[in-house]
Design a protein around this motif. Structure first.
Motif, mmCIF file in Angstrom:
data_model
loop_
_atom_site.group_PDB
_atom_site.id
_atom_site.type_symbol
_atom_site.label_atom_id
_atom_site.label_comp_id
_atom_site.label_asym_id
_atom_site.label_seq_id
_atom_site.Cartn_x
_atom_site.Cartn_y
_atom_site.Cartn_z
ATOM 1 N N UNK A 140 0.855 -1.218 0.000
ATOM 2 C CA UNK A 140 0.000 0.000 0.000
ATOM 3 C C UNK A 140 0.876 1.250 0.000
ATOM 4 N N UNK A 141 0.596 2.138 -0.960
ATOM 5 C CA UNK A 141 1.368 3.393 -1.015
ATOM 6 C C UNK A 141 0.989 4.266 0.166
ATOM 7 N N UNK A 142 1.956 5.063 0.594
ATOM 8 C CA UNK A 142 1.663 5.963 1.696
ATOM 9 C C UNK A 142 1.446 7.369 1.129
ATOM 10 N N UNK A 143 0.612 8.149 1.839
ATOM 11 C CA UNK A 143 0.397 9.526 1.391
ATOM 12 C C UNK A 143 1.739 10.252 1.386
ATOM 13 N N UNK A 144 2.565 9.956 2.410
ATOM 14 C CA UNK A 144 3.873 10.607 2.503
ATOM 15 C C UNK A 144 4.690 10.341 1.243
ATOM 16 N N UNK A 145 4.623 9.068 0.744
ATOM 17 C CA UNK A 145 5.380 8.739 -0.476
ATOM 18 C C UNK A 145 4.899 9.556 -1.654
ATOM 19 N N UNK A 146 3.578 9.682 -1.731
ATOM 20 C CA UNK A 146 3.005 10.445 -2.854
ATOM 21 C C UNK A 146 3.448 11.894 -2.805
ATOM 22 N N UNK A 147 3.395 12.468 -1.589
ATOM 23 C CA UNK A 147 3.803 13.871 -1.459
ATOM 24 C C UNK A 147 5.274 14.004 -1.798
ATOM 25 N N UNK A 191 -3.482 5.338 2.599
ATOM 26 C CA UNK A 191 -4.136 5.091 3.895
ATOM 27 C C UNK A 191 -5.598 5.527 3.852
ATOM 28 N N UNK A 192 -5.923 6.460 2.917
ATOM 29 C CA UNK A 192 -7.311 6.930 2.820
ATOM 30 C C UNK A 192 -8.265 5.779 2.503
ATOM 31 N N UNK A 193 -7.773 4.760 1.787
ATOM 32 C CA UNK A 193 -8.608 3.595 1.494
ATOM 33 C C UNK A 193 -8.932 2.841 2.777
ATOM 34 N N UNK A 194 -7.925 2.818 3.717
ATOM 35 C CA UNK A 194 -8.165 2.121 4.989
ATOM 36 C C UNK A 194 -9.252 2.863 5.777
ATOM 37 N N UNK A 195 -9.173 4.224 5.762
ATOM 38 C CA UNK A 195 -10.197 5.005 6.479
ATOM 39 C C UNK A 195 -11.565 4.716 5.875
ATOM 40 N N UNK A 196 -11.602 4.701 4.525
ATOM 41 C CA UNK A 196 -12.887 4.446 3.846
ATOM 42 C C UNK A 196 -13.454 3.096 4.281
ATOM 43 N N UNK A 197 -12.590 2.060 4.292
ATOM 44 C CA UNK A 197 -13.082 0.729 4.675
ATOM 45 C C UNK A 197 -13.574 0.730 6.116
ATOM 46 N N UNK A 233 -3.586 19.632 -8.930
ATOM 47 C CA UNK A 233 -4.845 18.965 -9.314
ATOM 48 C C UNK A 233 -4.776 17.471 -9.008
ATOM 49 N N UNK A 234 -3.607 16.913 -9.295
ATOM 50 C CA UNK A 234 -3.453 15.476 -9.063
ATOM 51 C C UNK A 234 -3.498 15.175 -7.558
ATOM 52 N N UNK A 235 -2.803 16.033 -6.783
ATOM 53 C CA UNK A 235 -2.815 15.836 -5.326
ATOM 54 C C UNK A 235 -4.241 15.965 -4.817
ATOM 55 N N UNK A 236 -4.962 16.962 -5.393
ATOM 56 C CA UNK A 236 -6.336 17.174 -4.953
ATOM 57 C C UNK A 236 -7.171 15.930 -5.250
ATOM 58 N N UNK A 237 -6.941 15.352 -6.472
ATOM 59 C CA UNK A 237 -7.729 14.176 -6.834
ATOM 60 C C UNK A 237 -7.438 13.009 -5.902
ATOM 61 N N UNK A 238 -6.168 12.876 -5.513
ATOM 62 C CA UNK A 238 -5.829 11.691 -4.724
ATOM 63 C C UNK A 238 -6.020 11.909 -3.224
ATOM 64 N N UNK A 239 -6.006 13.163 -2.764
ATOM 65 C CA UNK A 239 -6.121 13.382 -1.314
ATOM 66 C C UNK A 239 -7.368 14.187 -0.952
#
Ligand code: ADP
Length: 439
Positions: free
Chosen positions: A1-8, A190-196, A154-160
């Motif tokens: 699972x990718x981390x938000x930190x990695x994406x940023x 991690x947002x997927x984990x929150x969603x679940x 825009x991409x960050x907005x879409x993903x976060x």
């Protein structure tokens, strides 16, 4: 699972990479431009140097831009000749160099003659047209950077940001009691984990609510059938007590029969109220009709005038001189009024004053029933509309009462899409505010 930190981090590194690339491209372009300028002049300078040495002529022949200039010095930097500048004996090479910083930029090159006697100092000036190319390069780089930053945002907005908005609105729906939600996004973070987790919470809340509703409905069914079943034997008890009391009886027996009769009536009242309370929760049709609430309230209150006068209760009616229409279940609305008036009479000692007021608001109409009696203590305000709540004092205990009247009133008002509240700021007595939407 990718981390938000990695994406940023990826985003920041991409930005940094872009800035470095732009800087390199700028630097290379600038150098290329400078070299092309230099190439253009170098031949001439060499030639002029040769001519200068041969004929000791002036620098006239040399073709240079109008912002460029040449100084010829000896090895000791003494100025011997100047092109495109006035020769000033008092100026040194440093003075000329300093002049170049006024209003533009210069590149400085030194050429040495073969015999080492002369030095040609070439200053290429970048003013106006020349410098524009640099501006264009810098501005294009900036535009490119802004476009990239915008796309990245825009991409960050879409993903976060978008998933966070979806999470918030999902939770808000749950707060409103809607457990039929589906939060729809896929980010691999991690947002997927929150969603679940929220989906699971939603699922358990839905089950919990369903379970509670089933229990409530079972409880209601039980109350309905119990109060119905108790009603028949109670009616018989009251009936027999009544017919017995008509006979000639010994005083002791009469007293017992009267007590049976009295408690029989209290029990009947309790079962009636319990029945009504439970009935209100049934999903039966609550058929309302367009009714002028001012007229309906006036008619009801007129019925009480004789009683008010007999009990020496002062009253005050403040009604608007117009018709205000609401969707009313008239019988139930009047029952609420009855309950409030009878409570005011029952729980207070005369002399008291009851005030009735109708206020028209934008969307609603308010019906206010207030008295200046003993009031309800503040610590009861949050629960007074719950079933079986009675203010504990010796007088109330003697009066009996089921503690169901106000809870039935609340249910009736809610079925009208309205409400009933008890004003906590009323100074003396009780001030009940009914609110019903206008139609
Ligand atoms: P009940 O049906 O037994 O009269 P309610 O639900 O109507 O019960 O009222 C709940 C309690 O609120 C009562 O026990 C009484 O103590 C208090 N109460 C209601 N209205 C008034 C009032 N106008 N003045 C003082 N106390 C009141």
């Amino acid at each position: 699972m990718k981390k938000i930190a990695n994406q940023l981090l990826k985003g920041y590194l991409l930005n940094l990479g872009l800035i470095i690339c732009l800087a390199v491209v700028l630097y290379l372009s600038y150098n290329h431009y400078m070299n092309s300028q230099l190439d253009e002049y170098e031949l001439d300078v060499t030639q002029i140097m040769a001519d200068y040495l041969r004929d000791n002529t002036s620098l006239e022949e040399l073709k240079i831009g109008q912002n460029d200039f040449i100084l010829v010095t000896d090895k000791n930097m003494n100025i011997l000749d100047v092109k495109n500048k006035t020769l000033d004996e008092h100026k040194t090479l440093i003075d000329y160099q300093l002049e170049t910083s006024d209003g533009g930029s210069h590149s400085y090159y030194v050429f040495e003659t073969q015999d080492g006697r002369y030095l040609f100092h070439l200053f290429l000036g970048f003013y106006l047209e020349d410098i524009r190319i640099i501006y264009i390069l810098v501005i294009s780089a900036l535009i490119l950077f802004i476009v990239f930053a915008f796309l990245h945002a825009r991409r960050t907005s879409q993903t976060i940001v978008t998933p966070i908005h979806k999470l918030v609105s999902g939770v808000q729906e749950m707060q409103k009691g809607n457990y039929n939600i589906h939060i729809d996004y896929e980010t691999n973070t991690e947002l997927d984990e929150i969603k679940n987790a929220i989906h699971q919470l939603n699922h358990s809340l839905a089950q919990e609510t369903e379970h509670r509703q089933r229990l409530e409905s079972e409880r209601n069914e039980l109350i309905l059938s119990l109060s119905h079943d108790i009603k028949t034997p109670l009616t018989n008890i009251i009936g027999y007590a009544q017919s017995l009391s008509m006979k000639t009886l010994e005083p002791e027996i009469r007293q017992s029969i009267d007590t049976i009769y009295k408690y029989g009536l209290i029990a009947t009242h309790l079962t009636d109220e319990l029945f009504d309370f439970a009935k209100m929760d049934q999903n039966d049709l609550f058929i309302t009709e367009q009714t002028d609430i001012v007229e309906a309230t006036k008619v009801k209150l007129t019925d009480y005038i004789v009683e008010f006068d007999t009990l020496q209760i002062q009253y005050d009616f403040i009604f608007p001189e117009k018709q205000i229409y609401c969707q009313l279940h008239l019988m139930n609305y009047l029952r609420v009024l009855d309950n409030l008036i009878q409570n005011a009479i029952k729980y207070n000692q005369p002399p008291i004053k009851i005030k009735f007021q109708i206020i028209e608001l934008d969307q609603h109409v308010q019906i206010i029933v207030e008295d200046d009696g003993i009031g309800i203590p503040l610590n009861y305000h949050s629960t007074i509309f719950d079933p079986m709540i009675r203010v504990e004092n010796s007088r109330n205990r003697a009066l009996g009462g089921t503690g169901l009247g106000l809870s039935i009133a609340k249910k009736i008002m809610i079925k009208h899409q309205g409400n009933i509240t008890l004003d906590p700021n009323h100074q003396k007595g009780c001030r009940f505010i009914l609110e019903i939407p206008k139609s």
